[in-house]
Design an enzyme around this catalytic site. Structure first.
Site, short mmCIF file in Angstrom:
data_model
loop_
_atom_site.label_atom_id
_atom_site.label_comp_id
_atom_site.label_asym_id
_atom_site.label_seq_id
_atom_site.Cartn_x
_atom_site.Cartn_y
_atom_site.Cartn_z
N VAL A 107 70.51 -6.11 50.55
CA VAL A 107 71.01 -5.13 49.58
C VAL A 107 72.39 -4.59 49.94
O VAL A 107 73.02 -3.92 49.11
CB VAL A 107 70.03 -3.95 49.41
N TYR A 124 70.79 8.00 60.66
CA TYR A 124 69.70 7.90 59.70
C TYR A 124 69.63 9.17 58.84
O TYR A 124 69.51 9.09 57.62
CB TYR A 124 68.39 7.67 60.44
N LYS A 138 70.12 9.25 54.72
CA LYS A 138 69.08 9.71 53.80
C LYS A 138 69.50 10.98 53.06
O LYS A 138 69.10 11.19 51.91
CB LYS A 138 67.77 9.91 54.56
#
Length: 262
Positions: free
Chosen positions: A72, A163, A167
């Site tokens: 992706v 991370y 997010k």
């Protein structure tokens, strides 16, 4: 393989809708794929890892599913992924941006290459996949995008700086896309799971100096005192994908056992 027990025999909220789920070979992504099939959807399992066997198992259970390989983070892969999905099923009604990676490091320990790769998958991937599917949804005047974020997109945690940043970006990108495309009939929401029993979380445990202790600390951080299951997240995803959530857009549905309550 058996379909999720939470999907009742006549609970076909997603009947004949086409869903494309990234990162669907295992964990939360695969649980969502199985749940969607159980509710009548035709599902494309997209992943960099071969999910042919998983797709075949869903077909053997009575559903319609196929596997498409895609990274992706690559625009060319994303374009080809949607081309194959539309060639197989005609259109994509539901996009679940689930693909993600994680590593346990502070900003000081993170290399530029590690930062770039994580952002490319976790955040750029959501952008590329959404950008690819929105025009066809606009033409039909309807569509659903579900972005899998994390409770760590809402609160900070030690040793996962990149991370958390990625997010948090997914949460805000969800809100922005909901504003931009709501009048076109497109609903964009995100799921923020807490600690869930996936290989990704297991890798975090095993990479620590005290895996058992870290596991206990994760359990204790939830008000329910346990780690969640992929199926519990899949139930929330099925709700967001269905007309049961028809008046929801730009929302964060938190499925974290109460991690962020404290």
């Amino acid at each position: 393989m058996t379909l999720p027990l939470l999907a009742r025999e006549n609970d076909m909220r997603l009947k004949d809708r086409v869903a494309l789920i990234t990162g669907a070979q295992r964990g939360i992504g695969h649980a969502i794929a199985a749940r969607f099939v159980a509710e009548g959807a035709k599902v494309v399992l997209a992943d960099v890892t071969d999910a042919t066997a998983e797709a075949d198992a869903l077909c053997a259970s009575g559903g319609e599913a196929c596997y498409v390989r895609a990274d992706v983070s690559l625009e060319s892969d994303v374009s080809e992924m949607f081309r194959q999905a539309e060639a197989r099923f005609g259109q994509v009604d539901i996009l679940v941006n689930n693909a993600g990676i994680e590593f346990a490091k502070t900003v000081l320990d993170t290399t530029v290459a590690e930062w770039d790769r994580l952002m490319a998958v976790n955040l750029k991937g959501v952008f590329l996949c959404s950008r690819a599917v929105i025009p066809s949804m606009q033409m039909r005047g309807e569509g659903v995008i579900i972005n899998i974020a994390s409770e760590l997109g809402l609160v900070g945690e030690a040793n996962v700086a990149a991370y958390c940043a990625s997010k948090g970006g997914v949460v805000m990108l969800t809100k922005a896309m909901a504003v931009d495309h709501g009048r076109s009939g497109i609903r964009v929401n995100c799921l923020c799971p807490g600690p869930v029993a996936t290989q990704l979380l297991e890798d975090v445990f095993t990479s620590s100096v005290d895996p058992a202790g870290l596991r206990r600390s994760f359990e204790a951080a939830t008000v329910l005192g346990r780690i969640g299951t992929p199926g519990e997240v899949a139930s929330a995803a099925a709700f967001l994908a269905s007309d049961d959530s028809a008046f929801m857009s730009g929302a964060n549905l938190v499925v974290d056992g109460g991690w962020t309550v404290r």
